[in-house]
Design a protein around this motif. Structure first.
Motif, PDB file in Angstrom:
ATOM      1  N   LEU A  28     133.366   7.779  58.993  1.00  0.00           N
ATOM      2  CA  LEU A  28     132.317   8.278  59.679  1.00  0.00           C
ATOM      3  C   LEU A  28     131.376   7.263  60.213  1.00  0.00           C
ATOM      4  O   LEU A  28     131.126   6.361  59.562  1.00  0.00           O
ATOM      5  CB  LEU A  28     131.464   9.407  58.947  1.00  0.00           C
ATOM      6  CG  LEU A  28     132.368  10.835  58.481  1.00  0.00           C
ATOM      7  CD1 LEU A  28     131.477  11.450  57.669  1.00  0.00           C
ATOM      8  CD2 LEU A  28     132.285  11.541  59.827  1.00  0.00           C
ATOM      9  N   PRO A  29     131.239   7.368  61.514  1.00  0.00           N
ATOM     10  CA  PRO A  29     129.972   6.433  61.968  1.00  0.00           C
ATOM     11  C   PRO A  29     128.868   6.656  61.162  1.00  0.00           C
ATOM     12  O   PRO A  29     128.365   7.683  60.566  1.00  0.00           O
ATOM     13  CB  PRO A  29     129.626   6.783  63.421  1.00  0.00           C
ATOM     14  CG  PRO A  29     131.085   7.718  63.757  1.00  0.00           C
ATOM     15  CD  PRO A  29     131.499   8.240  62.659  1.00  0.00           C
ATOM     16  N   HIS A  30     128.070   5.217  60.876  1.00  0.00           N
ATOM     17  CA  HIS A  30     126.758   5.647  60.136  1.00  0.00           C
ATOM     18  C   HIS A  30     125.742   6.546  60.610  1.00  0.00           C
ATOM     19  O   HIS A  30     125.369   6.582  61.895  1.00  0.00           O
ATOM     20  CB  HIS A  30     126.337   4.013  59.794  1.00  0.00           C
ATOM     21  CG  HIS A  30     125.078   3.858  59.035  1.00  0.00           C
ATOM     22  ND1 HIS A  30     125.322   3.882  57.458  1.00  0.00           N
ATOM     23  CD2 HIS A  30     123.785   4.014  59.263  1.00  0.00           C
ATOM     24  CE1 HIS A  30     124.017   3.856  56.971  1.00  0.00           C
ATOM     25  NE2 HIS A  30     123.174   3.972  57.866  1.00  0.00           N
ATOM     26  N   HIS A  31     125.299   7.148  59.350  1.00  0.00           N
ATOM     27  CA  HIS A  31     124.180   8.168  59.865  1.00  0.00           C
ATOM     28  C   HIS A  31     123.619   8.787  58.483  1.00  0.00           C
ATOM     29  O   HIS A  31     124.152   8.882  57.591  1.00  0.00           O
ATOM     30  CB  HIS A  31     124.766   9.596  60.466  1.00  0.00           C
ATOM     31  CG  HIS A  31     123.720  10.456  60.911  1.00  0.00           C
ATOM     32  ND1 HIS A  31     122.840  10.076  61.848  1.00  0.00           N
ATOM     33  CD2 HIS A  31     123.571  11.890  60.320  1.00  0.00           C
ATOM     34  CE1 HIS A  31     122.091  11.379  61.925  1.00  0.00           C
ATOM     35  NE2 HIS A  31     122.482  12.252  60.933  1.00  0.00           N
ATOM     36  N   ILE A  32     122.219   8.761  58.833  1.00  0.00           N
ATOM     37  CA  ILE A  32     121.633   9.107  57.502  1.00  0.00           C
ATOM     38  C   ILE A  32     120.432  10.210  57.749  1.00  0.00           C
ATOM     39  O   ILE A  32     119.588   9.961  58.874  1.00  0.00           O
ATOM     40  CB  ILE A  32     120.608   8.077  56.688  1.00  0.00           C
ATOM     41  CG1 ILE A  32     121.906   7.096  56.077  1.00  0.00           C
ATOM     42  CG2 ILE A  32     119.716   8.749  55.704  1.00  0.00           C
ATOM     43  CD1 ILE A  32     121.227   5.846  55.461  1.00  0.00           C
TER      44      ILE A  32
END
Length: 488
Positions: A28-32
């Motif tokens: 997954l592309p980085h996401h928070i």
């Protein structure tokens, strides 16, 4: 997580146990999901096919970070594409509002909610003004929708604490909204009292009537609040005279599925402490499941932290395709709340043939100790096995591929009909004793618009019963192991 995954693989090898998942979170592309106390709750994901290639795509709320859209490229590869920049989001629900065949997104906000209108190739435009979605500065955390006719849907928006109340946050729960379609745009009216909702679901309840269930967080209403059920026809809240007994929990999420085979959905309500399974009774009421059912998931199932768990998103699905619905629950402390477990793993509860549930989260490899929030159970690679996506607070999202061996046959069903309710929301699909309602809402701050997944066990050919929103019934026969579209 590497240690947990290794341990899970060793246990699975020793016992030949299923299910088993592979951690592909790095795909997954980085996401928070980030933010302070305003984003202790929320963190939802909306999963839908936004480019009509059958592969589920992901919209991820961001809190104080920008929301993101990840397009499924197959084989568990995802690309981030540009969408209108949105910050302050708590969650989102997919819904085809205008029946054009492209999924739209109702984005819940800390502030004014946003309607993104879908177009070809997962393009989205801000249509909030076009549909006259009310511009109210509220803290929205719940959503559900339904159709009364062939026009636009009715929508309910649940709000949390009233940020403008100087006496808050305790005893300061905000009112909710019902968005009514009038001449192809929306008009909002208050739904009150509100008791700090964190989940809403419109579905047929134990009585068979279409009703809006609202699960509320007593952390902020503190007293004099309770779980609510609003009747769509009478436009009123049920009370004791209707068989609706008042009870209060730290309500976070709702999951709905018929697990007893009587055509009435049971309900799971997540909370701080017990995850409450309510059994639908033949007289239209609900009763709490016995503790021996195995669904309470009230504390961590490994480690030495014996304090109560905190449940968020809950969802039923048949993980091993044996014809019995299983239950996933995303877990995680609000932040550092000392009354509740800090190391609080997600639950994967597998239903046994006797109707009880057994915890397999550690063995399956999904026992993350991050602060879980929203989640989705979806077949991301179209192999007939349901995978797991989890949104975490202040930590990257997690993605688990179902690599279980010796799973049963399966069938995924899409419904289509003419008119505004193009996806036949409000239908019930039944195969044998297994039935599912097609709904919009529930979960925690996020939902899905995907074919309904049925595990079939050893069955190769099945008979399907569809009860459409208008009450008509059609019968069909289909081979297993396919995505089937049924057109009314």
């Amino acid at each position: 997580m590497k240690t947990l995954t290794l341990l899970a693989c060793l246990l699975a090898t020793q016992s030949n146990a299923t299910p088993l998942f592979e951690n592909l979170s790095l795909n997954l592309p980085h996401h928070i999901y980030s933010g302070e106390w305003n984003h202790f709750v929320g963190g939802g994901v909306a999963v839908m096919d936004c480019n009509n290639d059958e592969l589920p795509d992901i919209f991820a709320a961001g809190g104080t970070s920008p929301s993101k859209l990840f397009i499924n490229q197959s084989n568990f590869k995802f690309n981030k594409i540009n969408i209108p920049e949105i910050t302050g989001s708590t969650g989102a629900y997919p819904i085809d509002i205008n029946a054009d065949g492209f999924m739209d997104l109702f984005v819940l906000q800390l502030g004014s909610n946003i309607l993104l209108k879908g177009g070809p190739n997962c393009s989205f435009t801000n249509a909030t003004e076009e549909f006259n979605i009310p511009i109210d500065e509220q803290w929205s955390t719940a959503f559900s929708a339904w159709w009364n006719d062939n026009g636009l849907p009715y929508m309910a928006v649940g709000n949390y604490v009233d940020l403008n109340d100087p006496k808050g946050p305790f005893f300061a729960c905000d009112t909710h909204q019902i968005l009514e379609p009038i001449n192809n745009v929306y008009s909002g009216k208050k739904l009150q009292p509100g008791f700090c909702s964190l989940s809403m679901l419109t579905a047929r309840d134990a009585s068979g009537e279409m009703r809006l269930r609202i699960s509320n967080d007593r952390q902020y209403y503190v007293r004099n609040g309770y779980e609510q059920m609003w009747d769509l026809s009478d436009e009123r809240f049920l009370n004791e005279a209707d068989g609706w007994d008042k009870f209060s929990i730290w309500g976070m999420g709702i999951a709905s599925r018929d697990i007893t085979g009587d055509g009435r959905d049971e309900i799971v309500l997540t909370s701080m402490g017990d995850q409450l399974l309510r059994i639908a009774n033949s007289n239209g009421t609900y009763s709490n499941a016995p503790f021996e059912k195995g669904t309470y998931a009230h504390k961590p199932y490994f480690g030495d932290d014996g304090r109560p768990s905190t449940g968020w998103h809950a969802q039923f699905s048949d993980i091993n395709n044996d014809g019995l619905a299983d239950l996933f629950i995303a877990k995680g402390n609000v932040d550092q709340m000392p009354s509740n477990a800090i190391k609080d793993p997600n639950n994967l509860l597998i239903q046994m043939s006797d109707g009880t549930f057994t915890e397999v989260g550690l063995e399956a490899g999904i026992a993350s100790l991050e602060r879980g929030r929203g989640a989705a159970l979806a077949d991301f690679d179209l192999d007939g096995r349901v995978d797991i996506l989890v949104m975490n607070r202040r930590a990257p999202m997690e993605l688990y591929r179902n690599i279980s061996k010796n799973t049963g046959n399966w069938l995924a069903i899409k419904l289509k009909q003419k008119g505004g309710n193009i996806n036949a929301i409000g239908s019930r699909i039944t195969i044998g004793k297994d039935s599912q309602q097609l709904t919009i809402g529930g979960g925690h701050a996020g939902g899905q618009a995907l074919p309904l997944h049925f595990g079939l066990g050893d069955l190769n050919i099945v008979e399907i019963n569809v009860e459409w929103p208008n009450g008509s019934i059609t019968k069909h026969k289909a081979n297993a192991n396919q995505i089937l579209t049924i057109q009314r």
